[in-house]
Design a protein around this motif. Structure first.
Motif, mmCIF file in Angstrom:
data_model
loop_
_atom_site.group_PDB
_atom_site.id
_atom_site.type_symbol
_atom_site.label_atom_id
_atom_site.label_comp_id
_atom_site.label_asym_id
_atom_site.label_seq_id
_atom_site.Cartn_x
_atom_site.Cartn_y
_atom_site.Cartn_z
ATOM 1 N N LYS A 137 32.102 45.999 42.452
ATOM 2 C CA LYS A 137 31.934 44.684 43.416
ATOM 3 C C LYS A 137 30.755 43.663 42.935
ATOM 4 O O LYS A 137 30.567 42.773 43.499
ATOM 5 C CB LYS A 137 31.634 45.059 44.815
ATOM 6 N N GLU A 138 30.040 44.220 42.164
ATOM 7 C CA GLU A 138 28.569 43.259 41.751
ATOM 8 C C GLU A 138 29.310 42.522 40.482
ATOM 9 O O GLU A 138 28.801 42.654 39.506
ATOM 10 C CB GLU A 138 27.628 44.384 41.315
ATOM 11 N N ARG A 139 29.886 41.603 40.940
ATOM 12 C CA ARG A 139 30.517 40.641 40.203
ATOM 13 C C ARG A 139 29.770 39.436 39.704
ATOM 14 O O ARG A 139 28.978 38.911 40.855
ATOM 15 C CB ARG A 139 31.868 40.025 40.549
ATOM 16 N N ALA A 140 29.673 38.945 38.500
ATOM 17 C CA ALA A 140 28.915 37.597 38.111
ATOM 18 C C ALA A 140 29.945 36.395 37.700
ATOM 19 O O ALA A 140 29.379 35.509 37.941
ATOM 20 C CB ALA A 140 28.135 38.109 37.317
ATOM 21 N N PHE A 141 31.248 36.881 37.305
ATOM 22 C CA PHE A 141 31.723 35.640 36.786
ATOM 23 C C PHE A 141 33.189 35.571 36.959
ATOM 24 O O PHE A 141 33.950 34.512 36.734
ATOM 25 C CB PHE A 141 31.794 35.926 34.916
ATOM 26 N N SER A 142 33.775 36.662 37.803
ATOM 27 C CA SER A 142 35.217 36.491 38.032
ATOM 28 C C SER A 142 35.501 37.207 39.483
ATOM 29 O O SER A 142 34.588 38.211 39.749
ATOM 30 C CB SER A 142 35.910 37.241 36.829
ATOM 31 N N GLU A 143 36.685 37.135 39.837
ATOM 32 C CA GLU A 143 37.251 37.478 41.273
ATOM 33 C C GLU A 143 38.584 38.218 40.918
ATOM 34 O O GLU A 143 39.608 37.356 40.923
ATOM 35 C CB GLU A 143 36.971 36.756 42.351
ATOM 36 N N PRO A 144 38.599 39.445 40.667
ATOM 37 C CA PRO A 144 39.965 40.219 41.077
ATOM 38 C C PRO A 144 40.319 40.245 42.127
ATOM 39 O O PRO A 144 39.599 40.481 43.310
ATOM 40 C CB PRO A 144 39.648 41.523 40.018
ATOM 41 N N GLY A 145 41.684 40.588 42.859
ATOM 42 C CA GLY A 145 42.236 40.726 43.876
ATOM 43 C C GLY A 145 43.747 41.242 43.838
ATOM 44 O O GLY A 145 44.501 41.123 42.836
ATOM 45 N N LEU A 146 44.346 41.360 44.930
ATOM 46 C CA LEU A 146 45.399 41.365 45.174
ATOM 47 C C LEU A 146 46.243 40.469 45.768
ATOM 48 O O LEU A 146 45.834 39.939 46.643
ATOM 49 C CB LEU A 146 45.837 42.932 45.966
ATOM 50 N N TRP A 147 47.579 39.945 45.501
ATOM 51 C CA TRP A 147 48.410 39.082 45.866
ATOM 52 C C TRP A 147 49.481 39.781 46.909
ATOM 53 O O TRP A 147 50.172 40.333 46.298
ATOM 54 C CB TRP A 147 48.908 38.049 44.890
ATOM 55 N N HIS A 148 49.455 39.269 48.084
ATOM 56 C CA HIS A 148 50.548 39.710 48.877
ATOM 57 C C HIS A 148 51.587 38.706 49.277
ATOM 58 O O HIS A 148 52.458 39.034 50.358
ATOM 59 C CB HIS A 148 49.601 39.921 50.317
ATOM 60 N N GLY A 149 51.629 37.429 48.925
ATOM 61 C CA GLY A 149 52.413 36.570 49.229
ATOM 62 C C GLY A 149 53.540 36.352 48.185
ATOM 63 O O GLY A 149 54.023 37.275 47.490
ATOM 64 N N THR A 150 54.566 35.437 48.290
ATOM 65 C CA THR A 150 55.781 35.241 47.544
ATOM 66 C C THR A 150 55.405 34.525 46.140
ATOM 67 O O THR A 150 54.339 34.092 45.811
ATOM 68 C CB THR A 150 56.760 34.115 48.456
#
Length: 267
Positions: A137-150
């Motif tokens: 979670k200690e991020r500096a340059f990017s944001e990963p995540g989960l997509w739940h939409g279409t």
């Protein structure tokens, strides 16, 4: 002995971590130790290149005795300077989070980034340990995540981010937002800085392909946990090779073979 910067650098090695230099299951690198020692004897640089964050990579870099070299972090979105130099301040990450806040809620609500999750929730979705999840979670340059939409909503989401200067990259499980740099971009900057005579890159996944193809010699490490990489540009001419084994054992064999090919062994 003259310092690295006073001598012409013969070799820079750029390497992915999970499933490449370190074992995917045991998280150990012992089988690669002979090659690591051989690289140390010839004063070659070893640049770690990973999707991991600065705290995660820094711990591994210290354990591998590679802190004198910079490292590529967050899949190439940023760079961790060599030990003793200023660490990333997280400014780009905060800009990405600010851009997310400008996305219409009808789209934004379908994306759950690491910044939206507690360490315990990151631990749950990644399978990481509590400590590793906190570091992730200690991020500096990017944001990963989960997509739940279409798929249609995803296309709209990507377009909205692109209008704000944010790039997206599908990683199979996580959708990662950044300012568009990848491992090969950071590799090019490091090569320009150190001007090595030779470069080698090793990796096992699609996000390593650009780096493998940009190096003088690329090494594909077999990945039994994922789909095999297709034939890459440079394989026909032998510039890119396939390691004979998985993980650090394959890494070790490939590096020792290339050191012999380049006549860079040192007793």
């Amino acid at each position: 002995m003259l310092s690295i910067m006073q001598n012409a650098l013969h070799l820079l090695v750029f390497t992915d971590l999970d499933g490449t230099l370190i074992d995917h299951d045991t998280y150990q690198w012992a089988p690669a130790q002979p090659a690591l020692c051989a690289l140390s004897r010839i004063h070659a640089g070893v640049i770690l290149a990973s999707s991991k964050t600065a705290p995660e990579v820094n711990a591994l870099r210290e354990a591998l005795d590679l802190a004198d070299w910079p490292a590529i972090i967050e899949n190439g979105a940023g760079l961790l300077p060599a030990h003793g130099q200023s660490a990333p301040d997280g400014h780009e990450y905060h800009q990405i989070r600010s851009a997310l806040a400008q996305i219409p809620n009808a789209l934004r609500r379908h994306f759950t980034g690491f910044g939206d999750l507690t360490p315990a929730e990151v631990e749950k979705v990644t399978g990481l340990s509590t400590t590793a999840a906190t570091q992730a979670k200690e991020r500096a340059f990017s944001e990963p995540g989960l997509w739940h939409g279409t798929e249609n909503e995803l296309s709209e989401f990507k377009n909205a981010l692109q209008a704000l200067g944010i790039s997206t990259r599908d990683g199979g499980r996580f959708l990662t937002l950044s300012y568009g740099k990848n491992k090969s971009d950071q590799m090019a900057a490091i090569v320009t800085r150190y001007a090595p005579k030779h470069t080698i890159a090793l990796g096992d996944a699609p996000n390593d392909v650009e780096m493998l193809e940009a190096a003088e010699f690329g090494v594909v490490i077999p990945n039994p946990n994922g789909r095999a990489l297709p034939k890459l540009v440079g394989e026909a001419k032998g510039r890119i090779i396939r390691a004979p084994e998985t993980g650090p054992a394959g890494w070790n064999a490939a590096i020792l073979g290339l050191l012999e090919k380049l006549d860079l062994q040192k007793d």
